[in-house]
Scaffold this motif. Structure first.
Motif, PDB file in Angstrom:
ATOM      1  N   THR A 108      40.067  27.656  41.366  1.00 26.62           N
ATOM      2  CA  THR A 108      39.375  26.442  41.809  1.00 26.62           C
ATOM      3  C   THR A 108      38.129  26.131  40.989  1.00 26.62           C
ATOM      4  N   PHE A 109      37.482  27.153  40.419  1.00 29.18           N
ATOM      5  CA  PHE A 109      36.270  26.936  39.631  1.00 29.18           C
ATOM      6  C   PHE A 109      36.394  27.677  38.311  1.00 29.18           C
ATOM      7  N   LYS A 110      36.261  26.938  37.214  1.00 29.72           N
ATOM      8  CA  LYS A 110      36.340  27.565  35.898  1.00 29.72           C
ATOM      9  C   LYS A 110      35.166  28.495  35.680  1.00 29.72           C
ATOM     10  N   ASP A 111      33.956  27.979  35.917  1.00 31.95           N
ATOM     11  CA  ASP A 111      32.744  28.778  35.733  1.00 31.95           C
ATOM     12  C   ASP A 111      32.299  29.306  37.086  1.00 31.95           C
ATOM     13  N   ALA A 112      33.055  30.263  37.592  1.00 37.30           N
ATOM     14  CA  ALA A 112      32.750  30.823  38.904  1.00 37.30           C
ATOM     15  C   ALA A 112      31.483  31.659  38.837  1.00 37.30           C
ATOM     16  N   PRO A 113      30.586  31.507  39.808  1.00 35.27           N
ATOM     17  CA  PRO A 113      29.388  32.350  39.842  1.00 35.27           C
ATOM     18  C   PRO A 113      29.778  33.825  39.846  1.00 35.27           C
ATOM     19  N   GLY A 114      29.238  34.582  38.936  1.00 40.84           N
ATOM     20  CA  GLY A 114      29.603  35.985  38.804  1.00 40.84           C
ATOM     21  C   GLY A 114      30.664  36.220  37.757  1.00 40.84           C
ATOM     22  N   GLY A 115      31.286  35.131  37.264  1.00 42.30           N
ATOM     23  CA  GLY A 115      32.255  35.255  36.183  1.00 42.30           C
ATOM     24  C   GLY A 115      33.662  35.583  36.655  1.00 42.30           C
ATOM     25  N   GLN A 116      34.598  35.346  35.754  1.00 41.07           N
ATOM     26  CA  GLN A 116      35.994  35.691  36.005  1.00 41.07           C
ATOM     27  C   GLN A 116      36.287  37.011  35.292  1.00 41.07           C
ATOM     28  N   VAL A 117      36.912  37.928  35.999  1.00 41.60           N
ATOM     29  CA  VAL A 117      37.252  39.246  35.454  1.00 41.60           C
ATOM     30  C   VAL A 117      38.766  39.392  35.512  1.00 41.60           C
ATOM     31  N   LEU A 118      39.417  39.386  34.342  1.00 46.36           N
ATOM     32  CA  LEU A 118      40.880  39.436  34.330  1.00 46.36           C
ATOM     33  C   LEU A 118      41.410  40.759  34.857  1.00 46.36           C
ATOM     34  N   GLY A 119      40.797  41.869  34.444  1.00 45.68           N
ATOM     35  CA  GLY A 119      41.198  43.163  34.964  1.00 45.68           C
ATOM     36  C   GLY A 119      42.605  43.569  34.560  1.00 45.68           C
ATOM     37  N   PRO A 120      43.130  44.657  35.160  1.00 47.81           N
ATOM     38  CA  PRO A 120      44.484  45.129  34.824  1.00 47.81           C
ATOM     39  C   PRO A 120      45.524  44.253  35.513  1.00 47.81           C
ATOM     40  N   THR A 121      46.311  43.517  34.761  1.00 54.57           N
ATOM     41  CA  THR A 121      47.270  42.593  35.351  1.00 54.57           C
ATOM     42  C   THR A 121      48.425  42.343  34.391  1.00 54.57           C
ATOM     43  N   PHE A 122      49.585  42.006  34.962  1.00 57.32           N
ATOM     44  CA  PHE A 122      50.746  41.613  34.167  1.00 57.32           C
ATOM     45  C   PHE A 122      50.705  40.133  33.800  1.00 57.32           C
ATOM     46  N   ASP A 123      49.739  39.403  34.314  1.00 58.70           N
ATOM     47  CA  ASP A 123      49.736  37.942  34.167  1.00 58.70           C
ATOM     48  C   ASP A 123      49.804  37.484  32.718  1.00 58.70           C
ATOM     49  N   TYR A 124      49.215  38.236  31.820  1.00 60.89           N
ATOM     50  CA  TYR A 124      49.103  37.787  30.437  1.00 60.89           C
ATOM     51  C   TYR A 124      49.936  38.627  29.483  1.00 60.89           C
ATOM     52  N   THR A 125      50.865  39.404  30.033  1.00 57.17           N
ATOM     53  CA  THR A 125      51.723  40.233  29.195  1.00 57.17           C
ATOM     54  C   THR A 125      53.028  39.496  28.907  1.00 57.17           C
ATOM     55  N   HIS A 126      53.675  39.862  27.788  1.00 56.44           N
ATOM     56  CA  HIS A 126      54.993  39.326  27.483  1.00 56.44           C
ATOM     57  C   HIS A 126      56.033  40.096  28.292  1.00 56.44           C
ATOM     58  N   ARG A 127      56.970  39.364  28.889  1.00 63.87           N
ATOM     59  CA  ARG A 127      58.008  40.029  29.680  1.00 63.87           C
ATOM     60  C   ARG A 127      59.113  40.529  28.755  1.00 63.87           C
ATOM     61  N   LEU A 128      58.742  41.454  27.895  1.00 59.36           N
ATOM     62  CA  LEU A 128      59.668  42.087  26.963  1.00 59.36           C
ATOM     63  C   LEU A 128      59.580  43.589  27.161  1.00 59.36           C
TER      64      LEU A 128
END
Length: 361
Positions: A108-128
């Motif tokens: 909902t907010f691009k510049d969220a107070p405190g920042g966005q932390v991607l962390g350990p996630t499959f969201d940005y991995t290639h499904r290979l």
């Protein structure tokens, strides 16, 4: 039971032995340890802890090994073990605002107070398939240095509250009922619904959430915030007069922001859906929050449109995978007498129908 059958007890003992052999697999392959499951199959461990209502990664890993990877069976084992544990006291509500998040995102907010932390996630991995993982002793890149401990950050929905754009959650000091100790009566309350959804089968809750997104429910949700991290568990000690920290647990929390046009009792505003589970279990937390919002139609003064996710009895009474498994799998146990009576009934009905046919001819 099969014990009543001649030779049944010996057959059951042999079945147990065969099960143990199948669990071990090829003796030429190193045995999988509980520690390996706990550390390397954490998402499976987290699911078993959440649906088993017991935060203990070691026991969850043991249950997964014993169940040969059948997570529903592992949940069953954990719940059964949980009933043998003494209850020494109750903890204070955890403060997720004080969480040190390893992952924290907002849609909902691009510049969220405190920042966005991607962390350990499959969201940005290639499904290979990564065949490096199959190469024992292969060359792997060195692990990146872990960041310093993150500082607590405020909930994003608090910033919507400043403008009165989102409903205010009513505060309550009442102790919610405990689903693990008291049977669930319908209609129920939101705290009890959330407990049932937390314990519910991830696949079922996901399916219900997906149905709301396809139009079977009045939800158009945005992920206001998804955060994963550790929180302190505190207990009040009467002799001391204050609370002390007895440990930490990792949890996933999701708050969704939903459109709401208003009703006879509520003004137009955003409404909330909420999900909280043990461990890193974000798919379950997001699905929970969608179903939670769909089940709130009555308290928000909305119309019931007949969607499955709006039906409290349908959702809550069919979400428990242990209860569903028991009811489903009992039909494979001996029903010899029942079936013989069914056969006799069919024979009589067929005979009666044949007699009537012959008389008509």
């Amino acid at each position: 039971m099969y014990v009543a059958v001649k030779g049944g007890e010996r057959a059951i003992d042999n079945a147990h032995g065969w099960l143990a052999e199948e669990r071990r697999g090829d003796p030429g392959v190193a045995e999988l340890s509980v520690a390996q499951i706990r550390e390397q199959l954490r998402l499976a461990v987290n699911r078993v802890m959440a649906e088993g209502s017991l935060y203990d990664p070691g026991l969850a890993a043991l249950a997964i090994k014993q169940a040969r990877g059948d997570l529903i069976e592992a949940v069953f084992l954990i719940r059964a073990y949980r009933t043998t544990l003494p209850r020494l006291g109750g903890s204070a509500p955890i403060d997720t605002a004080a969480m040190a998040p390893i992952r924290r995102i907002s849609a909902t907010f691009k510049d969220a107070p405190g920042g966005q932390v991607l962390g350990p996630t499959f969201d940005y991995t290639h499904r290979l398939l990564d065949f490096k993982l199959a190469a024992e002793g292969g060359d792997f890149p060195p692990a990146a240095a872990l960041p310093s401990a993150p500082a607590p950050v405020p909930h994003i929905t608090e910033f919507l509250n400043r403008d009165g754009m989102i409903e205010v959650e009513p505060a309550s000091d009442a102790t919610p009922p405990d689903l693990t100790r008291e049977p669930m009566d319908l209609p129920t309350t939101r705290p009890l619904r959330l407990q049932a959804l937390t314990r519910g089968d991830e696949g079922f809750v996901l399916s219900m959430a997906y149905s709301t997104q396809r139009g079977y429910g009045r939800t158009h949700a945005f992920v206001g915030e998804l955060r994963i991290g550790t929180v302190a568990v505190e207990c009040d000690i009467p002799e001391l007069g204050f609370a002390i920290c007895i440990g930490e647990v990792e949890v996933t929390e999701c708050e969704t922001v939903n459109q709401f046009k208003g009703s006879k009792t509520e003004p137009p505003q955003f409404t909330r859906g909420y999900g909280l589970t043990f461990g890193q279990n974000e798919r379950k937390a997001i699905a929970m929050s969608l179903v939670d919002r769909a089940l709130r139609w009555q308290e928000l003064g909305e119309d019931f449109i007949g969607a499955p996710a709006q039906d409290e009895e349908f959702v809550l009474m069919h979400s428990d995978n242990v209860q569903a498994t028991g009811f489903l799998e009992h039909i494979k146990l001996p029903h010899y007498v029942d079936f013989q009576s069914e056969m006799e009934l069919i024979r009589r009905l067929r005979g009666k129908a044949l007699t009537q046919k012959e008389a008509a001819e």
